[in-house]
Design an enzyme around this catalytic site. Structure first.
Site, mmCIF file in Angstrom:
data_model
loop_
_atom_site.group_PDB
_atom_site.id
_atom_site.type_symbol
_atom_site.label_atom_id
_atom_site.label_comp_id
_atom_site.label_asym_id
_atom_site.label_seq_id
_atom_site.Cartn_x
_atom_site.Cartn_y
_atom_site.Cartn_z
ATOM 1 N N TYR A 130 29.884 24.477 11.917
ATOM 2 C CA TYR A 130 30.862 25.519 12.224
ATOM 3 C C TYR A 130 30.355 26.879 11.762
ATOM 4 O O TYR A 130 29.453 26.990 10.929
ATOM 5 C CB TYR A 130 32.199 25.224 11.541
ATOM 6 C CG TYR A 130 32.124 25.328 10.033
ATOM 7 C CD1 TYR A 130 32.408 26.528 9.373
ATOM 8 C CD2 TYR A 130 31.749 24.229 9.274
ATOM 9 C CE1 TYR A 130 32.323 26.621 7.991
ATOM 10 C CE2 TYR A 130 31.666 24.316 7.893
ATOM 11 C CZ TYR A 130 31.946 25.512 7.257
ATOM 12 O OH TYR A 130 31.848 25.599 5.893
ATOM 13 N N PHE A 138 32.040 34.918 7.716
ATOM 14 C CA PHE A 138 32.410 34.681 6.320
ATOM 15 C C PHE A 138 31.993 33.305 5.823
ATOM 16 O O PHE A 138 31.982 33.044 4.620
ATOM 17 C CB PHE A 138 33.910 34.903 6.107
ATOM 18 C CG PHE A 138 34.799 34.041 6.966
ATOM 19 C CD1 PHE A 138 35.072 32.725 6.636
ATOM 20 C CD2 PHE A 138 35.376 34.559 8.113
ATOM 21 C CE1 PHE A 138 35.896 31.938 7.414
ATOM 22 C CE2 PHE A 138 36.209 33.786 8.908
ATOM 23 C CZ PHE A 138 36.456 32.473 8.563
ATOM 24 N N ASP A 139 31.647 32.404 6.740
ATOM 25 C CA ASP A 139 31.190 31.073 6.329
ATOM 26 C C ASP A 139 30.489 30.433 7.505
ATOM 27 O O ASP A 139 30.933 30.565 8.650
ATOM 28 C CB ASP A 139 32.381 30.214 5.877
ATOM 29 C CG ASP A 139 31.946 28.928 5.188
ATOM 30 O OD1 ASP A 139 30.758 28.813 4.828
ATOM 31 O OD2 ASP A 139 32.805 28.044 4.997
ATOM 32 N N TYR A 163 45.200 31.388 6.635
ATOM 33 C CA TYR A 163 45.390 31.705 5.214
ATOM 34 C C TYR A 163 46.547 32.664 4.951
ATOM 35 O O TYR A 163 46.751 33.075 3.807
ATOM 36 C CB TYR A 163 44.081 32.244 4.632
ATOM 37 C CG TYR A 163 42.987 31.210 4.681
ATOM 38 C CD1 TYR A 163 42.929 30.208 3.723
ATOM 39 C CD2 TYR A 163 42.040 31.206 5.699
ATOM 40 C CE1 TYR A 163 41.941 29.231 3.768
ATOM 41 C CE2 TYR A 163 41.056 30.235 5.756
ATOM 42 C CZ TYR A 163 41.005 29.249 4.792
ATOM 43 O OH TYR A 163 40.041 28.278 4.845
ATOM 44 N N ILE A 177 42.954 23.664 6.980
ATOM 45 C CA ILE A 177 44.041 24.540 7.399
ATOM 46 C C ILE A 177 44.650 23.998 8.697
ATOM 47 O O ILE A 177 44.000 23.279 9.463
ATOM 48 C CB ILE A 177 43.562 25.998 7.584
ATOM 49 C CG1 ILE A 177 42.444 26.079 8.623
ATOM 50 C CG2 ILE A 177 43.139 26.606 6.263
ATOM 51 C CD1 ILE A 177 42.027 27.514 8.962
ATOM 52 N N PHE A 213 36.523 30.373 14.798
ATOM 53 C CA PHE A 213 35.458 29.437 14.438
ATOM 54 C C PHE A 213 34.792 28.892 15.686
ATOM 55 O O PHE A 213 35.476 28.517 16.648
ATOM 56 C CB PHE A 213 36.020 28.242 13.659
ATOM 57 C CG PHE A 213 36.442 28.552 12.252
ATOM 58 C CD1 PHE A 213 35.544 28.438 11.199
ATOM 59 C CD2 PHE A 213 37.743 28.937 11.990
ATOM 60 C CE1 PHE A 213 35.947 28.709 9.898
ATOM 61 C CE2 PHE A 213 38.155 29.199 10.697
ATOM 62 C CZ PHE A 213 37.251 29.094 9.642
#
Length: 246
Positions: free
Chosen positions: A167, A177-178, A221, A195, A238
């Site tokens: 991902y 961010f990731d 979030y 989530i 994502f």
């Protein structure tokens, strides 16, 4: 004195974020205005006291009343002199200080937080609308937007499944961010720990499939955000590849 330790930890975090620049007295937030003389041999230590207060970040903005300033200074003096009155270091006093400071911080920061919320929600709404307008995109009843980029042929994940995925997560401005893809190492998760937006999106995919999920803030979030990586009230996106469902 866990409450007092939390206050000390909060102060330490603000010290770590604080600038070392000199601030005008009005910025520090003290309301006490009486003047007094400083002897020549005291001036270097007076300067140190001023600079230490500046290093406390926003905390001094919320110490307002004369008796609060007096008590604060007495506490510092007692610690320096080694004659602290331990009876003052109670959980009740710690909670009282925490409540006052939190209330004043909310009043002081409220307008700024509201402006940030409005801006984030506006940006996120446009981000979701753009994603939903792309060819092949599907918007679910919850507001999740998912667009398949490669159909899978295996099993779909349930809330009880464990999935292995690649991902990459992005903010509306494109900031990554990731990313397990950048790390070169797939990640394995229990779907029930993810989530809500991820869990819903994975249920619409099959093993071997790839998709882009654009997730509203309330399925991600929400009002808290995720540390420094994801601001509050922010939609996220994502690219997901489902490698294995177990």
């Amino acid at each position: 004195h866990s409450m007092l330790r939390r206050i000390a930890q909060t102060t330490a975090r603000e010290v770590g974020r604080a600038s070392c620049r000199r601030l005008p007295r009005s910025t520090v937030g003290f309301v006490q205005t009486r003047s007094f003389s400083v002897q020549d041999n005291e001036k270097p230590w007076y300067m140190l006291g001023v600079q230490m207060t500046e290093l406390m970040g926003s905390l001094p903005k919320d110490i307002k009343e004369d008796y609060e300033i007096t008590g604060f200074v007495k506490g510092i003096e007692a610690k320096l002199r080694g004659n602290v009155d331990e009876s003052c270091l109670s959980p009740e006093n710690g909670q009282a200080v925490t409540n006052v400071l939190a209330s004043r911080r909310d009043v002081r920061e409220g307008p700024e937080r509201e402006a940030q919320k409005v801006a984030a929600e506006s940006t996120s709404a446009k981000f979701l609308a753009t994603a939903a307008a792309k060819e092949g995109a599907v918007k679910t009843a919850s507001g999740l937007v998912i667009r398949s980029t490669q159909e899978g042929t295996g099993a779909s994940a349930s809330s009880e499944s464990t999935v292995t995925v690649h991902y990459e997560g992005r903010l509306p401005d494109g900031t990554v961010f990731d990313s397990s893809i950048q790390r070169g190492q797939p990640a394995t998760f229990k779907v029930g720990d993810l989530i809500v937006g991820w869990a819903e999106g994975l249920a619409l995919m099959k093993e071997g499939g790839k998709a882009t999920m654009t997730i509203p803030s309330d399925l991600a979030y929400g009002h808290t955000g995720a540390g420094q990586a994801i601001p509050p009230f922010t939609a996220i996106e994502f690219d997901v590849e489902v490698i294995k469902v177990a």
